[in-house]
Motif scaffolding. Structure first.
Motif, short mmCIF file in Angstrom:
data_model
loop_
_atom_site.label_atom_id
_atom_site.label_comp_id
_atom_site.label_asym_id
_atom_site.label_seq_id
_atom_site.Cartn_x
_atom_site.Cartn_y
_atom_site.Cartn_z
N TYR A 94 -9.06 -0.72 13.24
CA TYR A 94 -9.04 -1.10 11.82
C TYR A 94 -10.46 -1.41 11.38
CZ TYR A 94 -8.90 -5.75 13.99
OH TYR A 94 -9.16 -6.84 14.76
N THR A 95 -10.75 -1.14 10.14
CA THR A 95 -12.09 -1.39 9.60
C THR A 95 -12.08 -2.41 8.47
OG1 THR A 95 -11.83 0.49 8.10
CG2 THR A 95 -12.90 0.92 10.21
N HIS A 96 -10.91 -2.74 7.94
CA HIS A 96 -10.85 -3.72 6.86
C HIS A 96 -11.11 -5.13 7.42
CE1 HIS A 96 -6.79 -3.76 8.57
NE2 HIS A 96 -6.66 -4.98 8.07
N LYS A 97 -11.54 -6.02 6.56
CA LYS A 97 -11.90 -7.37 6.98
C LYS A 97 -10.66 -8.25 7.12
CE LYS A 97 -14.80 -11.32 5.73
NZ LYS A 97 -15.71 -11.92 4.72
N LYS A 116 0.84 -1.21 0.00
CA LYS A 116 0.00 0.00 0.00
C LYS A 116 0.88 1.26 0.00
CE LYS A 116 -4.12 -2.10 1.97
NZ LYS A 116 -4.79 -2.12 0.63
#
Length: 421
Positions: free
Chosen positions: A403-406, A160
């Motif tokens: 964190y919000t990602h899976k 990223k």
């Protein structure tokens, strides 16, 4: 080319490759901890490659025994499948199964890219496009918390677009004492420049286990030397006076394999119709001609002896390594999984006596280690075996990194081992 000249040629190539390895510390300029992150705790995540779940007791690693008694010890930590180094190190820092984060083996073929990833090729290791997920150091840096890595899978690549603020290119010649000194130096930096997450990798026990087997005296020596080194590290870090939490893990275990009765590539595999990837415990067949999948699968099922045959669609669910989990479409159309202690060997040389890569649910020797101690952890508790996908939410909880990602990991491990705030 005559043999002496050929040998000289390869020696020159090896020396050139070594000379090109940059051994200096890499520093990303311009970064600072935000004022809020300067108040956070510290975590040193240590991986002792190949440190089987029972090694500390089997080989009387007294320092590790004493340190785990001050905190948390799991009966074992269950690696993800396949129980190999690169997939599991990356799982530890992403909270994702290998098929989900994309690093499915140490060496593998990607049919979308039509190329191989291999841990021995620096251009691939440093190419961030191979890596999925959000590693812990990326999560931290995105939230203005500085990180450092003295080696970890993925830390040399801009994932990223982000690397740790401080990191090194992998080189096993760095003396342990120098590495400890670097860690202490990092922790003594001014608060705005000080890393709160440090990853620290140690390969020696894995090397001994491969070369001599898990029961060999050389492996015992490697475990005891590592044990002495962990004491040096913890004592040196203590001089900083900082609230540092240590998490000691391994990526997988080690078992003795059958080096004499190895398995060749099955006769049913037509290399004109399939690209063969892998070896050892897992062979993946990528179809060049998709019409050949069904017939080849049936032939393999009939002749299979010492290994199991699966199509990607019918892989055992507990492996999380089938079509449903294959986020990057890198898993083979047909998979051959050996039964311990057998391995596939496509080389003229016999394999090393120690190995890993089997299904951890079937081969307990694949299980890894999890110990943790420090101000964030409860003291003197033992817990049941946990999967390594749960390390990510544990570290994120200690460092206060939302964190919000899976991910595949859950927060139950953190709830069980951390002190209540």
């Amino acid at each position: 080319m005559k043999r002496p000249l050929l040998l000289l040629y390869f020696l020159v190539l090896a020396a050139t490759a070594f000379a090109q390895t940059d051994t200096t510390q890499q520093i990303v300029p311009g970064r600072r901890n935000s004022p809020a992150q300067q108040q956070k705790p510290y975590v040193i995540l240590i991986s002792a490659d190949g440190f089987r779940y029972d090694y500390a007791d089997k080989y009387e690693a007294k320092n590790l025994q004493a340190l785990r008694a001050q905190g948390v010890a799991a009966a074992s930590m269950v690696p993800s499948f396949p129980s190999k180094t690169f997939p599991n190190h990356y799982t530890l820092v992403t909270g994702m199964y290998p098929a989900t984060h994309g690093l499915i083996n140490n060496h593998f073929y990607d049919p979308q890219r039509k190329e191989y990833y291999t841990m021995r090729e620096r251009s691939k290791v440093e190419d961030g496009s191979w890596y999925g997920g959000v590693p812990l150091w990326v999560l931290a840096e995105q939230q203005q918390m500085l990180t450092a890595s003295y080696y970890w899978v993925g830390s040399e690549a801009p994932i990223k677009g982000i690397r740790p603020t401080y990191y090194y290119l992998y080189n096993e010649d760095a003396a342990f004492e120098d590495r400890v000194e670097t860690v202490v130096d990092w922790l003594q930096l001014p608060e705005e420049k000080r890393p709160h997450l440090i990853t620290f990798y140690l390969p020696e026990v894995d090397h001994a286990g491969h070369d001599f087997g898990p029961d060999a005296p050389e492996t015992k020596t490697a475990v005891q030397q590592l044990d002495a080194n962990i004491l040096k590290l913890t004592e040196a870090v203590a001089t900083t006076g900082l609230p540092v939490n240590f998490i000691f893990v391994s990526d997988h275990g080690m078992t003795q394999i059958d080096t004499e009765n190895t398995l060749p590539l099955p006769a049913a595999v037509d290399t004109a119709k399939f690209i063969v990837s892998g070896g050892g415990m897992v062979v993946e067949l990528h179809a060049k001609d998709r019409n050949a999948i069904k017939s080849t699968y049936r032939k393999l099922k009939k002749e299979a002896e010492g290994y199991k045959v699966y199509r990607k669609q019918n892989m055992p669910r507990h492996l999380h390594y089938g079509a449903k989990a294959d986020a990057f479409h890198r898993i083979g159309d047909i998979l051959l999984l050996t039964e311990a202690p057998l391995v596939f060997n496509f080389s003229a040389r016999p394999p090393a006596p120690g190995a890993h890569g089997y299904d951890p649910a079937e081969v307990k020797d694949m299980h890894a280690t999890f110990y943790a101690w420090g101000p964030a952890f409860r003291k003197g508790i033992r817990i049941t075996a946990y999967q390594n996908i749960h390390i990510y939410p544990l570290v994120a909880e200690i460092l206060g990194l939302p964190y919000t990602h899976k991910i595949d990991g859950k927060k139950e491990l953190a709830a069980e081992v951390l002190k209540r705030r």
